[in-house]
Design an enzyme around this catalytic site. Structure first.
Site, PDB file in Angstrom:
ATOM      1  CB  SER A   1       3.284  -5.995  -2.698  1.00 36.59           C
ATOM      2  OG  SER A   1       2.651  -5.628  -1.485  1.00 36.59           O
TER       3      SER A   1
ATOM      4  CE1 TYR B   1       2.156 -11.657  -2.115  1.00 34.93           C
ATOM      5  CE2 TYR B   1       1.574 -10.880  -0.418  1.00 34.93           C
ATOM      6  CZ  TYR B   1       1.518 -10.818  -1.986  1.00 34.93           C
ATOM      7  OH  TYR B   1       1.368  -9.893  -3.073  1.00 34.93           O
TER       8      TYR B   1
ATOM      9  CE  LYS C   1       4.817 -10.888  -4.187  1.00 32.38           C
ATOM     10  NZ  LYS C   1       5.779 -11.539  -5.769  1.00 32.38           N
TER      11      LYS C   1
HETATM   12  C1  UD1 Z   1      -3.482  -7.617   0.539  1.00 37.40           C
HETATM   13  C2  UD1 Z   1      -1.891  -7.690   0.684  1.00 37.40           C
HETATM   14  C3  UD1 Z   1      -1.377  -7.268  -0.142  1.00 37.40           C
HETATM   15  C4  UD1 Z   1      -1.263  -7.921  -1.457  1.00 37.40           C
HETATM   16  C5  UD1 Z   1      -2.515  -7.891  -1.801  1.00 37.40           C
HETATM   17  C6  UD1 Z   1      -2.948  -9.707  -2.770  1.00 37.40           C
HETATM   18  C7  UD1 Z   1      -1.569  -7.289   3.106  1.00 37.40           C
HETATM   19  C8  UD1 Z   1      -1.318  -6.485   3.896  1.00 37.40           C
HETATM   20  N1  UD1 Z   1      -1.449  -7.105   1.434  1.00 37.40           N
HETATM   21  O1  UD1 Z   1      -3.871  -6.543  -0.202  1.00 37.40           O
HETATM   22  O2  UD1 Z   1      -0.075  -7.195   0.089  1.00 37.40           O
HETATM   23  O3  UD1 Z   1      -0.485  -8.135  -2.556  1.00 37.40           O
HETATM   24  O4  UD1 Z   1      -4.133  -8.461  -1.041  1.00 37.40           O
HETATM   25  O5  UD1 Z   1      -4.101 -10.115  -2.508  1.00 37.40           O
HETATM   26  O6  UD1 Z   1      -1.064  -8.419   3.447  1.00 37.40           O
HETATM   27  N2  UD1 Z   1     -11.881  -5.591   3.069  1.00 37.40           N
HETATM   28  C9  UD1 Z   1     -13.217  -5.693   3.447  1.00 37.40           C
HETATM   29  N3  UD1 Z   1     -14.057  -6.344   3.258  1.00 37.40           N
HETATM   30  C10 UD1 Z   1     -13.276  -7.995   1.861  1.00 37.40           C
HETATM   31  C11 UD1 Z   1     -12.592  -8.000   1.473  1.00 37.40           C
HETATM   32  C12 UD1 Z   1     -11.523  -6.887   1.961  1.00 37.40           C
HETATM   33  O7  UD1 Z   1     -13.542  -4.931   3.938  1.00 37.40           O
HETATM   34  O8  UD1 Z   1     -14.356  -8.933   1.630  1.00 37.40           O
HETATM   35  C13 UD1 Z   1     -10.933  -4.621   3.210  1.00 37.40           C
HETATM   36  C14 UD1 Z   1      -9.380  -4.971   4.044  1.00 37.40           C
HETATM   37  O9  UD1 Z   1      -9.863  -5.083   5.670  1.00 37.40           O
HETATM   38  C15 UD1 Z   1      -9.099  -3.844   3.460  1.00 37.40           C
HETATM   39  C16 UD1 Z   1      -8.872  -3.724   2.231  1.00 37.40           C
HETATM   40  O10 UD1 Z   1     -10.319  -3.983   1.799  1.00 37.40           O
HETATM   41  O11 UD1 Z   1      -9.134  -3.012   4.275  1.00 37.40           O
HETATM   42  C17 UD1 Z   1      -8.385  -4.168   0.475  1.00 37.40           C
HETATM   43  O12 UD1 Z   1      -8.014  -5.107   0.673  1.00 37.40           O
HETATM   44  P1  UD1 Z   1      -7.903  -6.353  -0.106  1.00 37.40           P
HETATM   45  O13 UD1 Z   1      -8.365  -5.697  -1.630  1.00 37.40           O
HETATM   46  O14 UD1 Z   1      -7.426  -7.660   0.375  1.00 37.40           O
HETATM   47  O15 UD1 Z   1      -5.837  -5.983  -0.164  1.00 37.40           O
HETATM   48  P2  UD1 Z   1      -5.569  -6.061   1.137  1.00 37.40           P
HETATM   49  O16 UD1 Z   1      -5.524  -6.284   2.080  1.00 37.40           O
HETATM   50  O17 UD1 Z   1      -4.755  -4.212   1.108  1.00 37.40           O
END
Ligand code: UD1
Length: 344
Positions: free
Chosen positions: A127, A152, A156
Site C-alpha cells: 500500500s 495495519y 505492510k
Molecule cells: C486507507 C489507508 C490505506 C488502506 C486503505 C484500505 C492510510 C493512510 N491509508 O486509505 O493504506 O489500504 O485505507 O482501507 O492509512 N474520507 C471522508 N469521509 C469518509 C471516509 C473517508 O472524508 O467517510 C476521506 C478520508 O479522510 C481520506 C479520503 O476520504 O482523505 C479517503 O479515505 P479512505 O477511503 O478511508 O482511504 P485512505 O484513508 O486513503
C-alpha cells in the site's frame, strides 16, 4: 495446460476482480479465502463474468498444515498472488495482535512452503501507506518509508521487509511488490464489487450508500488541510485497472522477463483528486446529490498523496486507463445492483 495460480483472499474486493482478469487471460485459479470479509456468492459473480468457476478452498492461511496439503494436492501451482489480509486501519489500532497474526504469520507460512512446492513467484499486495506523508509529490518507489501510523500500516512495511530479506537470503523464487493507491469502483458488469461489512470506513462505499439513502449524510473529514480546497487528496484507481496489473506482474514473474528477483511498483493513476472534487464528480456522473457535512479531521489521515506511476508504465508495461468519472459510475451501478438483490 493452463498455468495454475493460487490467489489468497480471492473472494475479497481486489482479489475477486483479479481472479476475473486472470481467468480471462487463460490462467487457472485456485482461491484460498477464510471468508472473514467476503461471501461465497462472489464465486457466482466471477463465474457469470468468465463462464468459469475457480477452484475454491475455504481455509485460514494461519493453518500451515492445511496449506501444505493444498500444495501437495495441487503440485502444479506456479505462482501466488497474496491478497489475504485484514485491512481496517482503525480496527488494527485496538486489535494489533489480530493484524500481526493475520497479515504476517500468513505470509511466513506461504514463503516457508513455496520452495518445496516449486512455486516460482509471489505478487504481494502492499500500500502507498508505507510512504506516510511523502516529502515530494508525486511519490516514486524510491521515496523513504515513513514510520507507520497504525499496526495495519506497520504490517505492510514488515511484510515488504520479510519478502526482501527472504529473496536476498537466496530462496528460489522471485517477487513483485505492488503498492496500491486508492482502489475504487466495480466490475463493469456489476456482478462483483466492494461489499463493506457494516458502516463503510472508506470514502467511496460511504458516498454510494449515502446516495442510495442507506446513510443520512457523508462526513468529510476536514476542510482545513493545506490543499487547494482544504480537503485531503488521494490517487483513486479503478479496481479493474489494478486487477490487470496483477496479471501483468504474474506474467512477468513466470516468464522471467526481468533479471531482478524483487521489484516494487506503484499502482496509481498519477492524478491527485480531493475528497470534495470526488464528491462533485460523483454527483455530476450520476445526477444524484450526496448530502454532506464538514467535520473534524480523522486521526491518522495523510494530507495528500498521489503516485508517480512511471516505473509501472515503463517497466511493467501497465497503465491505469479508466477516468475517475467512469470509475465512480461503476461504483454506483454496483450499489444499485446490491439494492436490486436486497443486500444493501
Ligand atoms: C486507507 C489507508 C490505506 C488502506 C486503505 C484500505 C492510510 C493512510 N491509508 O486509505 O493504506 O489500504 O485505507 O482501507 O492509512 N474520507 C471522508 N469521509 C469518509 C471516509 C473517508 O472524508 O467517510 C476521506 C478520508 O479522510 C481520506 C479520503 O476520504 O482523505 C479517503 O479515505 P479512505 O477511503 O478511508 O482511504 P485512505 O484513508 O486513503
Amino acid at each position: 495446460m493452463k498455468t495454475k495460480i493460487l490467489v489468497t483472499g480471492g473472494t475479497g474486493y481486489i482479489g475477486s476482480h483479479t481472479v476475473v482478469e486472470l481467468q480471462n487471460a487463460g490462467y487457472e485459479v485456485i482461491i484460498i479465502d477464510n471468508l472473514s470479509n467476503s461471501t461465497i456468492e462472489v464465486l457466482d459473480g466471477i463465474e457469470k463474468i468468465t463462464n468459469k468457476r475457480p477452484i475454491f478452498i475455504q481455509m485460514d492461511l494461519n493453518d500451515k498444515v492445511g496449506l501444505q496439503q493444498v500444495f501437495s494436492s495441487h503440485a502444479d501451482i506456479k505462482g501466488i498472488i497474496h491478497f489475504a489480509a485484514s485491512k481496517a486501519v482503525g480496527e488494527s489500532v485496538y486489535k494489533p495482535l489480530l493484524y500481526y497474526r493475520n497479515n504476517i504469520v500468513t505470509l511466513l507460512n506461504l514463503l516457508d512452503l513455496m520452495p518445496e512446492a516449486g512455486v516460482e513467484g509471489i505478487v504481494f499486495s502492499s500500500s502507498c501507506t508505507v510512504y506516510g506523508q511523502p516529502d515530494i509529490l508525486p511519490v516514486t518507489e524510491d521515496a523513504p518509508i515513513k514510520p507507520a501510523l497504525s499496526p495495519y500500516g506497520n504490517s505492510k512495511q514488515i511484510n515488504e521487509e520479510i519478502i526482501r530479506d527472504t529473496i536476498y537470503a537466496g530462496l528460489p523464487f522471485k517477487s513483485i511488490i505492488l503498492r496500491y493507491f486508492n482502489p475504487i469502483g466495480a466490475h463493469p458488469s456489476a456482478e462483483i464489487g466492494e461489499l463493506p461489512n457494516g458502516v463503510p470506513q472508506n470514502l467511496v462505499p460511504f458516498i454510494t450508500q449515502t446516495a442510495m439513502g442507506i446513510r443520512q449524510e457523508l462526513s468529510v473529514f476536514g476542510d482545513d488541510y493545506n490543499t487547494p480546497d482544504g480537503s485531503c487528496i488521494r490517487d483513486y484507481i479503478h479496481v479493474v485497472d489494478l486487477a490487470k496489473a496483477h496479471v501483468t506482474a504474474i506474467d512477468r514473474l513466470l516468464t522471467n522477463k526481468s533479471e531482478e528477483r524483487l521489484e516494487i511498483f506503484n499502482l496509481g493513476t498519477g492524478i491527485g483528486v480531493s475528497v470534495l472534487e470526488l464528491l462533485s464528480t460523483f454527483e455530476k456522473e450520476t445526477g444524484v446529490k450526496v448530502p454532506y457535512k464538514i467535520v473534524e479531521r480523522r486521526e491518522g489521515d495523510i494530507e495528500q498523496v498521489w503516485a508517480d506511476p512511471k516505473h509501472a508504465n515503463e517497466v511493467l508495461g501497465w497503465t491505469a486507463k479508466e477516468s475517475v468519472g467512469s470509475t465512480l459510475l461503476s461504483a454506483w451501478n454496483w450499489q444499485k445492483r446490491l439494492r436490486e438483490r436486497g443486500i444493501q
